[in-house]
Design a protein around this motif. Structure first.
Motif, PDB file in Angstrom:
ATOM      1  N   TYR A  27      -3.332   0.449  11.802  1.00  0.00           N
ATOM      2  CA  TYR A  27      -2.667   1.749  12.013  1.00  0.00           C
ATOM      3  C   TYR A  27      -3.616   2.908  12.219  1.00  0.00           C
ATOM      4  N   THR A  28      -4.949   2.690  12.112  1.00  0.00           N
ATOM      5  CA  THR A  28      -5.882   3.801  12.346  1.00  0.00           C
ATOM      6  C   THR A  28      -6.907   3.438  13.412  1.00  0.00           C
ATOM      7  N   ASN A  88     -11.243   3.804   2.081  1.00  0.00           N
ATOM      8  CA  ASN A  88     -10.961   3.398   3.446  1.00  0.00           C
ATOM      9  C   ASN A  88     -10.273   4.605   4.093  1.00  0.00           C
ATOM     10  N   SER A  89     -10.484   4.785   5.375  1.00  0.00           N
ATOM     11  CA  SER A  89      -9.927   5.997   5.987  1.00  0.00           C
ATOM     12  C   SER A  89      -9.740   5.802   7.478  1.00  0.00           C
ATOM     13  N   GLY A  90      -9.149   6.780   8.113  1.00  0.00           N
ATOM     14  CA  GLY A  90      -9.009   6.707   9.556  1.00  0.00           C
ATOM     15  C   GLY A  90      -8.078   7.774  10.096  1.00  0.00           C
ATOM     16  N   PHE A  94      -4.601   8.101  12.122  1.00  0.00           N
ATOM     17  CA  PHE A  94      -3.449   7.269  12.485  1.00  0.00           C
ATOM     18  C   PHE A  94      -3.306   7.176  14.004  1.00  0.00           C
ATOM     19  N   THR A 102       0.534   3.592   1.900  1.00  0.00           N
ATOM     20  CA  THR A 102       0.652   4.087   3.270  1.00  0.00           C
ATOM     21  C   THR A 102       2.103   3.926   3.764  1.00  0.00           C
ATOM     22  N   ALA A 142      -6.210  10.337   7.400  1.00  0.00           N
ATOM     23  CA  ALA A 142      -5.777   9.828   6.098  1.00  0.00           C
ATOM     24  C   ALA A 142      -6.866   8.979   5.468  1.00  0.00           C
ATOM     25  N   TRP A 143      -6.773   8.865   4.165  1.00  0.00           N
ATOM     26  CA  TRP A 143      -7.703   7.986   3.467  1.00  0.00           C
ATOM     27  C   TRP A 143      -7.056   7.436   2.210  1.00  0.00           C
ATOM     28  N   GLY A 144      -7.584   6.331   1.744  1.00  0.00           N
ATOM     29  CA  GLY A 144      -7.012   5.712   0.560  1.00  0.00           C
ATOM     30  C   GLY A 144      -8.097   5.075  -0.290  1.00  0.00           C
ATOM     31  N   ASN A 189      -8.229  -1.028  10.786  1.00  0.00           N
ATOM     32  CA  ASN A 189      -6.883  -1.074  10.216  1.00  0.00           C
ATOM     33  C   ASN A 189      -5.943  -1.085  11.416  1.00  0.00           C
ATOM     34  N   HIS A 202       0.855  -1.197   0.000  1.00  0.00           N
ATOM     35  CA  HIS A 202       0.000   0.000   0.000  1.00  0.00           C
ATOM     36  C   HIS A 202       0.889   1.244   0.000  1.00  0.00           C
ATOM     37  N   GLU A 255      -3.870   8.184  -2.142  1.00  0.00           N
ATOM     38  CA  GLU A 255      -3.837   8.366  -0.702  1.00  0.00           C
ATOM     39  C   GLU A 255      -3.727   9.835  -0.343  1.00  0.00           C
ATOM     40  N   ARG A 309      -0.169  -6.810  -4.616  1.00  0.00           N
ATOM     41  CA  ARG A 309      -0.675  -7.793  -3.658  1.00  0.00           C
ATOM     42  C   ARG A 309      -0.803  -9.151  -4.331  1.00  0.00           C
TER      43      ARG A 309
HETATM   44  N1  PHE Z   1      -3.744   1.551   3.374  1.00  0.00           N
HETATM   45  C1  PHE Z   1      -5.170   1.322   3.290  1.00  0.00           C
HETATM   46  C2  PHE Z   1      -5.449   0.251   2.244  1.00  0.00           C
HETATM   47  O1  PHE Z   1      -4.510  -0.220   1.646  1.00  0.00           O
HETATM   48  C3  PHE Z   1      -5.930   2.557   2.946  1.00  0.00           C
HETATM   49  C4  PHE Z   1      -5.866   3.572   4.042  1.00  0.00           C
HETATM   50  C5  PHE Z   1      -5.021   4.667   3.920  1.00  0.00           C
HETATM   51  C6  PHE Z   1      -6.637   3.424   5.170  1.00  0.00           C
HETATM   52  C7  PHE Z   1      -4.963   5.605   4.923  1.00  0.00           C
HETATM   53  C8  PHE Z   1      -6.603   4.383   6.163  1.00  0.00           C
HETATM   54  C9  PHE Z   1      -5.754   5.439   6.031  1.00  0.00           C
HETATM   55  O2  PHE Z   1      -6.568  -0.131   1.994  1.00  0.00           O
END
Ligand code: PHE
Length: 502
Positions: A419-420, A441-443, A445, A336, A463-465, A417, A334, A381, A365
């Protein structure tokens, strides 16, 4: 294009006769009708040399049996060649090569011979036999077929006869387009190609005065303009980039496809036993297999945070953190991982300055490949680091971001996640698909990720992705991702896809 020779012969024929149709021309010039039609079309490019009228005609044409009848004699006459005066048993007749050679026309030929009163049935011996009643069998059928070949319009053949031939499947009527050619106002038998261009030389020596110039063809299609095009994914990426730039975000450097587990997972407080860190989900590198150096004091804080919370109001995961696990190189799963590196770097700059970062690039992946999944795809992201941000700031930013994409009706669902915390999946109702679809997806950190980096305690990072491929497929109606990227993509697709022109 037929040779100039055919065109010339055709014109000479018209000069002599005044007019002719394509059939007559084909016969006179001893060439196929298509060649004549081609020649007519070629001559038509010279203005007014000939007049051409399209004529639709109903013509009689011969079936395979009809052609045989014309050449070898009618089925009934051929049948008679095996029926002697004393008669023949039906079984002997049917076994004869002549009868067999008649194919589908064999059986009807018996009926025809009876109708002509050439034969009669004799059952006196018990079995069926045919006896011959006449000596001469004039071939009327062949005669009318020959007549029809001469005049396929059927005008010189009796209607009842035509009907009968058709019923016997010897002929069929077809609609044929032919051309009637007559002399035009600029008729000539010597075609001269007109000049296409007026050149400087013609002007200089005055020869332009005696030349014929081709008229401009204003209806001709232009030559397609050669141009470069963005691949649909690059086009969409450009749209996202513009949105981020308008919102004041700065682009992160994303060229590092090979990453260490440390930055891809450990820095993100992803425990070393996490299933995503398995070869089933992640591509690990064989060369170079490992990375050696991470910022020493930071590594120590990451290790402690994983093991016991590192003193940041957390108890961590309560396991022994292994450096060897963090050293393993992989293809980043990712973007991230990029955000983690950037936030660490940011934390080293004192005093802290709020930032807004974005990235759009490739991730990898170990997926089972299908119509909507590939092992490589692109992630978008967005990251904002500032003092005292709240979940409301994240939701507001997501509204702002997706509104610019034309997506208004956002829905949030709690998610997980490593990390979030909290984490939210983002959904939206899609009118085209008439269903609610996941769009990101978001959150926020976790402190366990940010504090070891050295960011001030009151700095919050939201952050979000999302993937580039999924919204592109939905928006532009691709049902198979392999039509968009990969070895099966049609190489001209990028040129012809309407979306690259918008
Ligand atoms: N890294 C997450 C993913 O691969 C996306 C994400 C980014 C989630 C930043 C939260 C914050 O799906």
């Amino acid at each position: 294009m037929p040779g100039f020779g055919v065109c010339r012969q055709l014109l000479e024929y018209i000069e002599a006769k005044g007019a002719a149709d394509a059939q007559a021309l084909a016969k006179a010039l001893k060439c196929a009708p298509e060649v004549v039609v081609g020649a007519i079309k070629s001559i038509q490019t010279f203005e007014n040399v000939i007049n051409v009228a399209e004529v639709k005609q109903q013509l009689w044409q011969f079936t395979k049996d009809g052609q045989d009848a014309l050449q070898k004699g009618s089925p009934e006459v051929r049948l008679m060649s095996v029926i002697p005066a004393e008669g023949i048993a039906a079984s002997d007749l049917e076994a004869s090569p002549v009868y067999k050679g008649l194919g589908d026309a064999a059986k009807p030929s018996i009926g025809q011979a009876m109708k002509n009163k050439w034969i009669a049935i004799d059952k006196s011996s018990g079995a069926v036999a045919y006896v011959r009643k006449v000596t001469e069998v004039p071939d009327e059928t062949q005669k009318v077929l020959a007549q029809l070949q001469k005049d396929p319009s059927g005008k010189s053949t009796d209607d009842k006869v035509l009907k009968d031939l058709k019923k016997r499947k010897l002929v069929e009527q077809k609609s044929v387009t032919t051309y009637n050619v007559t002399k035009g106002s600029a008729f000539t038998t010597t075609l001269r190609k007109g000049e296409a261009d007026l050149t400087a030389d013609m002007l200089a020596d005055g020869s332009w005065k005696s030349k014929d110039f081709k008229p401009f063809n204003l209806a001709a299609d232009g030559v397609p303009v050669s141009r470069g095009t963005l691949h649909p994914l690059l086009k969409v990426r450009e749209e996202y980039r513009q949105i981020f730039l308008e919102m004041g975000f700065e682009e992160m450097p994303t060229s590092r496809f090979v990453e260490s587990s440390f930055w891809n997972f450990d820095a993100l407080f992803q425990p070393q036993q996490h299933p995503a860190r398995d070869a089933h989900d992640t591509f690990f590198m064989t060369a170079p297999e490992t990375s050696a150096s991470f910022p020493a004091d930071y590594e120590e804080r990451v290790k402690n945070t994983h093991e016991n919370g590192g003193g940041y109001e957390s108890i961590g995961y309560q396991y022994n953190w292994e450096r060897s696990e963090a050293e393993k190189n992989l293809l980043r799963t990712h973007t991230t991982a990029v955000s983690a590196r950037m936030l660490y770097k940011l934390a080293q700059q004192k005093p802290f300055k709020p930032v807004k970062y974005f990235s759009i690039d490739r991730v990898f992946r170990n997926e089972t490949l299908d119509a909507t999944h590939l092992a490589e795809f692109h992630q978008i992201e967005g990251v904002i680091a500032d003092y005292n941000l709240t979940l409301g700031d994240l939701m507001g930013t997501l509204h702002n971001f997706f509104t610019r994409l034309g997506i208004h009706d956002l829905r949030f669902k709690p998610a997980y996640n490593p990390y979030t915390e909290p984490s939210m999946e983002v959904f939206s109702y899609h009118a085209g698909l008439d269903k609610v679809v996941e769009i990101g997806n978001s959150g926020m950190f976790r402190p366990e990720m940010l504090r070891p980096m050295g960011l001030p305690e009151d700095v919050v990072v939201i952050a979000w992705g999302l993937s580039v491929e999924r919204p592109t497929m939905i928006k532009y109606g691709y049902s198979n991702i392999r039509d968009l990227i990969g070895p099966k993509v049609d190489l001209t697709a990028a040129q012809s896809a309407p979306l690259v022109r918008l």
